[in-house]
Scaffold this active site. Structure first.
Site, mmCIF file in Angstrom:
data_model
loop_
_atom_site.group_PDB
_atom_site.id
_atom_site.type_symbol
_atom_site.label_atom_id
_atom_site.label_comp_id
_atom_site.label_asym_id
_atom_site.label_seq_id
_atom_site.Cartn_x
_atom_site.Cartn_y
_atom_site.Cartn_z
ATOM 1 N N ALA A 109 4.931 -0.797 -11.424
ATOM 2 C CA ALA A 109 3.758 -1.551 -11.881
ATOM 3 C C ALA A 109 4.087 -2.637 -12.903
ATOM 4 O O ALA A 109 3.416 -3.668 -12.954
ATOM 5 C CB ALA A 109 2.734 -0.584 -12.477
ATOM 6 N N HIS A 115 3.994 3.335 -1.549
ATOM 7 C CA HIS A 115 2.578 3.710 -1.700
ATOM 8 C C HIS A 115 1.660 2.859 -0.828
ATOM 9 O O HIS A 115 0.458 2.782 -1.072
ATOM 10 C CB HIS A 115 2.163 3.610 -3.170
ATOM 11 C CG HIS A 115 2.930 4.540 -4.071
ATOM 12 N ND1 HIS A 115 2.994 4.399 -5.425
ATOM 13 C CD2 HIS A 115 3.672 5.643 -3.773
ATOM 14 C CE1 HIS A 115 3.757 5.370 -5.942
ATOM 15 N NE2 HIS A 115 4.175 6.130 -4.954
#
Ligand SMILES: [Zn+2]
Length: 251
Positions: free
Chosen positions: A26, A123
């Site tokens: 992230a 993901h």
């Protein structure tokens, strides 16, 4: 070692590598304005993703899931690749990095020019939707229109299955193929560069360990210390875009 010394060392390691793998989390995308969904107070607190079991369980939760998806869409749509993404793309383009393994779902590595097949998404990807049964791809705009017109969650026109964003929700198994490819890349590389990840989520955090144990060097670039710093040959607790940009020679 001062910051310049660390950047020089990272450059030397990249220059010496014949096959590097870049792993991103992230932290790479926060510099593009996409908040880390684990940090409190952000859009993900208000529009927390629905668990997979709840999504499957009811039409009401599916509609709510899509409502939250479209509420966060402007943030994702406005995001552009930053200097960190561009540096990673340069490493792939120059043949230094064989692939990029990412925990991010925003598609910004592809937007920075890295070919689709060189990005391994652990993901999934939130810029696409697909049928959970047959895998047919759907465009988000069509789903939004359907949702607004009929107030119903979309189903597949080919098989009647449920349509969901192509992300991996909590409670949904990680994609086998992406995991297998990540393991292969970790075993085959001579340099594993982890960028913008706290390296705590499993099995993602196992890849740097795997690479290190099979003889690769490990470099970690993250604003905060990570659990695997003790294992690394080089640790840079610095801003990602400026640091990687300078090490790679990309603005
Ligand atoms: Zn289908």
């Amino acid at each position: 070692m001062n910051e310049q010394g660390l950047i020089d060392k990272l450059r030397t390691m990249l220059d010496a590598s014949r096959r590097a793998v870049v792993f991103t989390g992230a932290g790479v995308s926060t510099e593009s304005g996409i908040p880390d969904f684990r940090s409190p107070g952000g859009i993900w607190t208000r529009y927390q993703p629905i668990d997979f079991a709840d999504f499957l369980a009811s039409e009401e939760m599916r509609v709510e899931s899509w409502r939250r998806k479209f509420a966060t869409e402007p943030v994702l749509r406005a995001a552009r690749p930053n200097r960190g993404h561009r540096a990673v793309a340069a490493l792939v383009r120059r043949g230094v990095a064989s692939s990029v393994i990412t925990q991010n779902i925003d598609g910004l590595h592809q937007a920075s020019g890295i070919p689709e097949e060189k990005v391994i998404e652990l993901h999934g990807n939130t810029t696409r939707a697909r049928c959970l049964e047959c895998g047919k791809r759907f465009e988000l705009e069509d789903i939004r229109a359907e949702l607004e017109r009929r107030g119903r969650a979309p189903t597949c026109d080919a098989c009647g299955g449920l349509v969901k964003t192509a992300t991996i929700s909590f409670g949904q198994p990680l994609p086998e193929e992406a995991l297998a490819r990540s393991r292969e890349e970790a075993l085959a590389c001579d340099l594993f560069l982890a960028v913008g990840s706290s390296l705590v989520v499993q099995p993602a955090a196992s890849f740097p360990v795997l690479a290190r144990r099979s003889g690769a060097r490990l470099a970690i670039l993250n604003r905060e210390p990570t659990d695997l710093d003790g294992l690394a040959d080089l640790v840079l607790n610095m801003e990602i875009g400026p640091t990687l940009g300078e090490a790679v020679g990309v603005e």
